[in-house]
Write a protein that holds these residues in place. Structure first.
Motif, PDB file in Angstrom:
ATOM      1  N   ILE A   1     -54.255  59.854  26.702  1.00 40.58           N
ATOM      2  CA  ILE A   1     -53.009  60.202  26.023  1.00 40.58           C
ATOM      3  C   ILE A   1     -53.122  61.638  25.530  1.00 40.58           C
ATOM      4  O   ILE A   1     -54.057  61.977  24.802  1.00 40.58           O
ATOM      5  CB  ILE A   1     -52.735  59.261  24.841  1.00 40.58           C
TER       6      ILE A   1
ATOM      7  N   ALA B   1     -48.010  65.725  24.190  1.00 43.94           N
ATOM      8  CA  ALA B   1     -47.019  65.103  25.066  1.00 43.94           C
ATOM      9  C   ALA B   1     -46.396  63.877  24.394  1.00 43.94           C
ATOM     10  O   ALA B   1     -45.181  63.645  24.499  1.00 43.94           O
ATOM     11  CB  ALA B   1     -47.663  64.711  26.392  1.00 43.94           C
ATOM     12  N   LEU B   2     -47.216  63.104  23.683  1.00 45.38           N
ATOM     13  CA  LEU B   2     -46.707  61.907  23.024  1.00 45.38           C
ATOM     14  C   LEU B   2     -45.734  62.253  21.910  1.00 45.38           C
ATOM     15  O   LEU B   2     -44.644  61.683  21.824  1.00 45.38           O
ATOM     16  CB  LEU B   2     -47.873  61.081  22.476  1.00 45.38           C
TER      17      LEU B   2
ATOM     18  N   CYS C   1     -42.132  63.300  22.768  1.00 41.56           N
ATOM     19  CA  CYS C   1     -41.137  62.294  23.170  1.00 41.56           C
ATOM     20  C   CYS C   1     -40.165  62.073  22.012  1.00 41.56           C
ATOM     21  O   CYS C   1     -40.589  61.821  20.887  1.00 41.56           O
ATOM     22  CB  CYS C   1     -41.824  60.974  23.528  1.00 41.56           C
TER      23      CYS C   1
ATOM     24  N   SER D   1     -38.333  57.588  26.391  1.00 40.16           N
ATOM     25  CA  SER D   1     -39.334  58.576  26.805  1.00 40.16           C
ATOM     26  C   SER D   1     -40.731  58.185  26.329  1.00 40.16           C
ATOM     27  O   SER D   1     -41.719  58.419  27.020  1.00 40.16           O
ATOM     28  CB  SER D   1     -38.956  59.970  26.287  1.00 40.16           C
TER      29      SER D   1
ATOM     30  N   LYS E   1     -41.851  55.353  28.665  1.00 39.15           N
ATOM     31  CA  LYS E   1     -42.179  55.889  29.986  1.00 39.15           C
ATOM     32  C   LYS E   1     -43.532  56.587  29.970  1.00 39.15           C
ATOM     33  O   LYS E   1     -44.354  56.415  30.879  1.00 39.15           O
ATOM     34  CB  LYS E   1     -41.091  56.862  30.429  1.00 39.15           C
ATOM     35  N   TYR E   2     -43.795  57.365  28.908  1.00 35.20           N
ATOM     36  CA  TYR E   2     -45.051  58.099  28.847  1.00 35.20           C
ATOM     37  C   TYR E   2     -46.250  57.164  28.668  1.00 35.20           C
ATOM     38  O   TYR E   2     -47.313  57.365  29.263  1.00 35.20           O
ATOM     39  CB  TYR E   2     -45.028  59.126  27.705  1.00 35.20           C
ATOM     40  N   LEU E   3     -46.082  56.121  27.852  1.00 35.95           N
ATOM     41  CA  LEU E   3     -47.211  55.256  27.505  1.00 35.95           C
ATOM     42  C   LEU E   3     -47.377  54.045  28.435  1.00 35.95           C
ATOM     43  O   LEU E   3     -48.351  53.315  28.299  1.00 35.95           O
ATOM     44  CB  LEU E   3     -47.063  54.747  26.069  1.00 35.95           C
TER      45      LEU E   3
ATOM     46  N   LYS F   1     -50.636  53.810  30.037  1.00 41.06           N
ATOM     47  CA  LYS F   1     -51.728  54.238  29.187  1.00 41.06           C
ATOM     48  C   LYS F   1     -52.127  53.196  28.151  1.00 41.06           C
ATOM     49  O   LYS F   1     -53.270  53.167  27.704  1.00 41.06           O
ATOM     50  CB  LYS F   1     -51.361  55.553  28.480  1.00 41.06           C
TER      51      LYS F   1
END
Length: 274
Positions: free
Chosen positions: A212, A216-217, A220, A225, A228-230, A233
């Protein structure tokens, strides 16, 4: 193993924030650096325990064993006995398995998230027992300001740097070439961050572990978002609707925003100077 998760990062990478948010928005119990001997001596290691009752003798037992095998948070700039193990490769740390058996008291039914910031060299070992989540943050947003204004951060990374220097002979030739002597504190700390990040990314590739990126986190700005990012992960049992909302909401707490503004302002000024 599916009920044991571990967040491994470096100091000041947002691991306490992420661990606390997971604790508040899931039914997992959260440990703050269970394998850090300093935690058992000075801090409340079970900040987020909801339904676990631990034997008070466990603290005495763990203080006896943990400092034989795991890196210890040190408030000192000097290379002392207590932080020699921070950067010891886990394959060269012969006490790890025995100490783990003597200190870890939970069975697989317990739902636990533990966060560790001194175990970046133990990823391969912990991968055998935990679902590992790696957390990373760029150096420019860690080393903001002068050392005297950000003293604890520089002390942390000075310990990491010194531990790499002490343990240099245990590493492969490629890594040893990166371990060079630095006299300036700023240079020491940035090199400590670089070396530890090198280990984290190498182990992530070796074991197929998710990383992570902190910036970037927190960039969001809506639930979709974040999800989608996590999605690839975090395990499904952690990536709940409540957790996604909790991450979004916690970003707007006053202390969080004030800290981010201060760090970003210094970072922007630095870019302009360059």
């Amino acid at each position: 193993m599916q009920n044991w998760h571990m967040i491994i990062g470096l100091p000041r990478t947002g691991s306490s924030w992420l661990g606390s948010v997971i604790n508040l928005n899931t039914d997992f119990n959260y440990f703050r650096e269970y394998f850090n001997p300093w935690t058992w001596e000075k801090h409340n290691f079970q900040e987020g325990c909801k339904d676990l009752v631990l034997d008070p003798n466990l603290a005495i037992n763990n203080m006896k064993y943990l400092n034989l095998a795991f890196g210890k948070e040190s408030p000192s700039f000097n290379l002392e006995e207590k932080n020699k193990l921070i950067a010891r490769p886990w394959e060269e740390n012969k006490e790890l398995l025995n100490v783990f058996k003597q200190t870890w008291t939970f069975d697989k039914k317990h739902k636990i998230v533990d966060k560790e910031v001194w175990s970046f060299c133990n990823i391969g070992f912990f991968h055998k027992y935990f679902n590992i989540i790696l957390l990373h943050r760029k150096a420019d947003l860690i080393f903001w300001g002068n050392p005297e204004n950000n003293l604890h951060t520089y002390k942390f990374y000075s310990s990491i740097y010194n531990s790499f220097v002490f343990n240099a002979d245990f590493y492969d030739s490629k890594t040893r070439r990166l371990i060079v002597k630095k006299s300036d504190l700023r240079e020491q700390c940035r090199l400590g961050h670089k070396l530890a990040s090198h280990i984290i990314f190498r182990e992530a590739e070796k074991y197929g572990l998710p990383i992570i990126d902190y910036e970037a986190l927190i960039s969001c700005d809506n639930p979709l978002s974040i999800e989608k990012y996590l999605k690839n992960k975090l395990p499904n049992e952690l990536l709940t609707i409540e957790l996604i909302e909790g991450i979004l909401n916690s970003k707007f707490e006053k202390d969080f925003i004030d800290t981010r503004k201060a760090q970003t302002s210094i970072f922007v000024k630095k870019i302009k100077l360059i």
